[in-house]
Design an enzyme around this catalytic site. Structure first.
Site, PDB file in Angstrom:
ATOM      1  N   ALA A  37       0.633  -1.077   0.275  1.00 44.17           N
ATOM      2  CA  ALA A  37      -0.042  -0.116  -0.127  1.00 44.17           C
ATOM      3  C   ALA A  37       0.357   1.651  -0.204  1.00 44.17           C
ATOM      4  O   ALA A  37       0.961   1.862  -1.027  1.00 44.17           O
ATOM      5  CB  ALA A  37      -1.298  -0.087   0.702  1.00 44.17           C
ATOM      6  N   ASP A  38       1.681   1.503   1.185  1.00 51.11           N
ATOM      7  CA  ASP A  38       2.999   2.151   0.843  1.00 51.11           C
ATOM      8  C   ASP A  38       3.342   3.146  -0.458  1.00 51.11           C
ATOM      9  O   ASP A  38       3.271   3.749  -1.162  1.00 51.11           O
ATOM     10  CB  ASP A  38       3.840   2.197   2.271  1.00 51.11           C
ATOM     11  N   ILE A  39       3.388   1.691  -1.189  1.00 49.64           N
ATOM     12  CA  ILE A  39       5.054   1.373  -2.338  1.00 49.64           C
ATOM     13  C   ILE A  39       3.367   1.803  -3.855  1.00 49.64           C
ATOM     14  O   ILE A  39       4.023   2.860  -4.400  1.00 49.64           O
ATOM     15  CB  ILE A  39       5.152   0.581  -2.845  1.00 49.64           C
TER      16      ILE A  39
END
Length: 403
Positions: free
Chosen positions: A175-177
């Site tokens: 999700a961060d990337i």
């Protein structure tokens, strides 16, 4: 030097950890000047998220993975003089990127409403867990919990009925990337819009929004049918056979994407009768009869080694591949040929190994030329160049703990 399509764009990066830094590393690779603002003496938390570390500088590998090509400037934004420095810097920047909690920068007058009065055409990108509004807006958001809340973990892992069954997160901060990449994409769109209209933009990106947004075919499977998708391990919900199988000495990923490939696989595997079976003649039928087909493929696939299958199936155009550990990934001939491992000179450790940006312009990979910076490595240079601060002024600010 490779192409630098964002040359001349200056980014004030107030973000830390991963989603924001992943975005600004992408912008740096594309040629933007990224000024990474960090707390004096502390810096980005990920500098300490090890082991492993670089031997001399003790920079953590985690930090190294998301901060190539940036300039580190240490400023205490809680100090009024530090805020004044940042306000001056903003006036020479095109983009501000931050991932503080909702409203967290307002007390420092570093929120969008405060900064747009200094620079009306500013592009300001805020990354949060849940967005700027809604019932969860004030919550902190972390990748692991977002993978769970956003449905990804309900799709990842073995079914409960099988050994080891249960939800599993993806092995990197998915999700961060993805949020970082959406942020970079949005910023570039805002830059293009500003070029046409002269207007700035406020960008609101939430990890949860992104996680739901990238559920792709699985989201549409649910919205179209009303049936809740379940975990299938390595299998695919819409294509069969499309999963990992045991071979004589390991595992093989078989990715049969159409009916012609299925027939060629069956011919190569010595089970052509399956291609003629009325239950398996089309992909839709194979999905319907998955539970009957897969057991019939297990024994033929165990008859050869993984390498033997790779050679045989590649010759007849059936997509397949091994399951590589990372040591084998970076020794793979294709990975080597494409130059996906790169090195950059490092001021304390000689050089650092990094992973290349996969984007290529005219045959050249777009990678910033410098390693992730040491904490505060560029403070004097940037403040002297951008704000015309004298050496004496810099010394005074350091003595007061402002920088």
């Amino acid at each position: 030097m490779p192409a630098q399509p964002l040359q001349g764009i200056r980014v004030l990066d107030l973000s830390r950890i991963l989603a924001g830094p992943w975005c600004s590393q992408q912008l740096a690779d594309l040629g933007a000047e990224v000024i990474k603002i960090e707390r004096p003496g502390e810096g980005d938390d990920t500098r300490r998220w090890g082991p492993p570390w670089l031997e001399t500088s003790r920079e953590a590998a985690y930090y190294l993975g998301a901060n190539r090509g940036k300039q580190s400037v240490t400023v205490d934004m809680a100090n009024p003089e530090g805020q004044a420095l940042l306000h001056q810097l903003v006036q020479s920047c095109d983009v501000v990127l931050e991932n503080f909690k909702v409203g967290g920068l307002k007390k420092y007058r570093l929120d969008y409403d405060s900064l747009k009065t200094l620079k009306p055409d500013l592009i300001y990108c805020s990354i949060t867990g849940f967005g700027q509004d809604g019932p969860y807006a004030q919550r902190a958001g972390y990748d692991f919990m977002i993978q769970g809340m956003g449905g990804l973990m309900s799709l990842t892992g073995q079914p409960d009925s099988e050994p080891g069954g249960g939800p599993v997160k993806v092995g990197v901060a998915f999700a961060d990337i993805f949020t970082g990449m959406y942020a970079a994409n949005a910023i570039m769109a805002a830059l293009l819009q500003r070029q046409r209209t002269g207007e700035g933009t406020y960008i609101d990106l939430a990890l949860l929004d992104v996680q739901v947004g990238v559920l792709a075919n699985q989201a549409l499977n649910y919205l179209t049918s009303g049936d809740v998708p379940q975990r299938l391990g390595n299998a695919h919900p819409n294509i069969v056979p499309y999963q990992a199988f045991a071979t004589r000495d390991g595992h093989l990923i078989l990715a049969v994407g159409n009916d012609g490939q299925f027939r060629r696989f069956c011919e190569t595997a010595g089970c052509v009768e399956l291609a003629d079976d009325p239950r398996f003649q089309t992909n839709a039928l194979r999905v319907q009869h998955r539970a009957e087909l897969i057991p019939l493929l297990l024994e033929p696939l165990r008859q050869k080694t993984t390498d033997e299958w790779l050679l045989a199936l590649e010759q007849v155009g059936v997509p397949c591949g091994p399951i590589n550990t990372l040591d084998r990934v970076f020794e793979d001939p294709q990975v080597k040929h494409r130059g996906l491992k790169i090195t950059r000179p490092h001021p304390q450790d000689g050089e650092v190994q990094l992973v290349s940006n996969p984007i290529r312009f005219n045959g050249e990979a777009l990678n910033a030329p410098t390693a992730p910076p040491l904490l505060g490595e560029h403070t004097d240079a940037v403040l002297s160049r951008c704000l015309n601060l004298t050496p004496e002024a810099l010394v005074s600010l350091k003595e007061k703990g402002v920088i």
